[in-house]
Structure formats: C-alpha cells, structure tokens
Write an enzyme that holds these catalytic residues in place. Structure first.
Site, PDB file in Angstrom:
ATOM      1  CB  CYS A  23      -0.967   0.005   1.177  1.00  0.00           C
ATOM      2  SG  CYS A  23      -2.239  -1.266   1.033  1.00  0.00           S
ATOM      3  CG  HIS A  27      -3.127   0.824  -3.976  1.00  0.00           C
ATOM      4  ND1 HIS A  27      -2.191   1.410  -3.148  1.00  0.00           N
ATOM      5  CD2 HIS A  27      -4.207   0.545  -3.199  1.00  0.00           C
ATOM      6  CE1 HIS A  27      -2.673   1.470  -1.919  1.00  0.00           C
ATOM      7  NE2 HIS A  27      -3.901   0.962  -1.918  1.00  0.00           N
ATOM      8  CG  HIS A  29      -8.912   0.966  -2.609  1.00  0.00           C
ATOM      9  ND1 HIS A  29      -8.702  -0.363  -2.341  1.00  0.00           N
ATOM     10  CD2 HIS A  29      -7.868   1.630  -2.071  1.00  0.00           C
ATOM     11  CE1 HIS A  29      -7.573  -0.494  -1.662  1.00  0.00           C
ATOM     12  NE2 HIS A  29      -7.039   0.700  -1.485  1.00  0.00           N
ATOM     13  CG  HIS A  67     -12.751   8.239 -11.803  1.00  0.00           C
ATOM     14  ND1 HIS A  67     -14.000   7.980 -11.298  1.00  0.00           N
ATOM     15  CD2 HIS A  67     -12.417   7.177 -12.577  1.00  0.00           C
ATOM     16  CE1 HIS A  67     -14.416   6.812 -11.756  1.00  0.00           C
ATOM     17  NE2 HIS A  67     -13.482   6.299 -12.530  1.00  0.00           N
ATOM     18  CD  GLU A 115      -8.331   0.837   1.727  1.00  0.00           C
ATOM     19  OE1 GLU A 115      -8.048   2.017   2.023  1.00  0.00           O
ATOM     20  OE2 GLU A 115      -7.654  -0.143   2.085  1.00  0.00           O
TER      21      GLU A 115
END
Length: 125
Positions: A23, A27, A29, A67, A115
């Site tokens: 993490c 990345h 989610h 986004h 998450e």
C-alpha cells in the site's frame, strides 16, 4: 431517535506514506461510503431528512475525490488517505453542510468507508 442512511460509491487512487508494504505504492479502490444521520425530531413532512437531500449533500464531496489521486488533494496532501481518515473526511464535510441545512436538528451519527468488500473503517463522535 430516528436514523436515515445513504450509501454511495466512488473510485480513487492513493498510497500510504510511512507504510511498509504494497500500500506504499500508488493503487486504487472502488470505495463505498455509508453516511448515517440521527435526530429526535422529524420535519413537517414526517422525514428526518429526505434521502434525496442527503444524496445532494454527498454529491459534491464525492465529485471532488472521484477518479482522483487522493494524495494530491487537501487534506490528504499532508494527511494519509487511509480508510480511517476518509471516514473522518466524509463525517466532517457532511456535518458542516447538514448543520447549515437543518439548523442542528439533524446530525451525522457516523460514516463508514469500504475500501474493499471485506474491510471497513468508521468514524463517529
């Protein structure tokens, strides 16, 4: 006491600072957020708050981070964009709008962030 709850979703990227593991890398989610409101009095229509109004309160908060790379946005430039901090962010943003809208009649009970399908963080006061 009365409660009403609305769920919404958004997709964002992030990475955790001062973290050792996967993490720490960028990345993304597909998050889900749940906001639960609480209050003792209903309005003249018999509602704590119209679900449509709560969705309208959430929309600009979600639109701001959907986004996006969370680490590039306030308050997450300094604050780690963990699920815990995201839950508090939604709590604070929703609370301030609701106080203005209802004069304090309705307050945020808690905010939960998913998450993943199996991991959540909740903030409440």
């Amino acid at each position: 006491m009365y409660e009403v709850t609305v769920d919404a979703g958004f997709s964002s990227g992030h990475y955790l600072r001062n973290y050792r593991g996967k993490c720490e890398n960028p990345h993304g989610h597909n998050y889900k957020v749940r906001v639960t409101l609480i209050g003792q009095e209903l309005d003249a229509t018999g509602l704590l708050l119209d679900f449509k109004l709560l969705k309208q309160v959430l929309r600009p908060v979600i639109d701001r981070i959907d986004h996006q790379m969370l680490n590039d946005l306030e308050p997450f430039i300094e604050l780690n964009p963990s699920a815990e901090n995201l839950a508090r962010y939604f709590y604070d943003e929703t609370r301030s709008q609701l106080h203005e809208m209802t004069g304090g009649r309705v307050r945020v009970k808690d905010c939960t962030i998913w998450e993943t399908d199996t991991t959540t963080a909740t903030y409440f006061e």
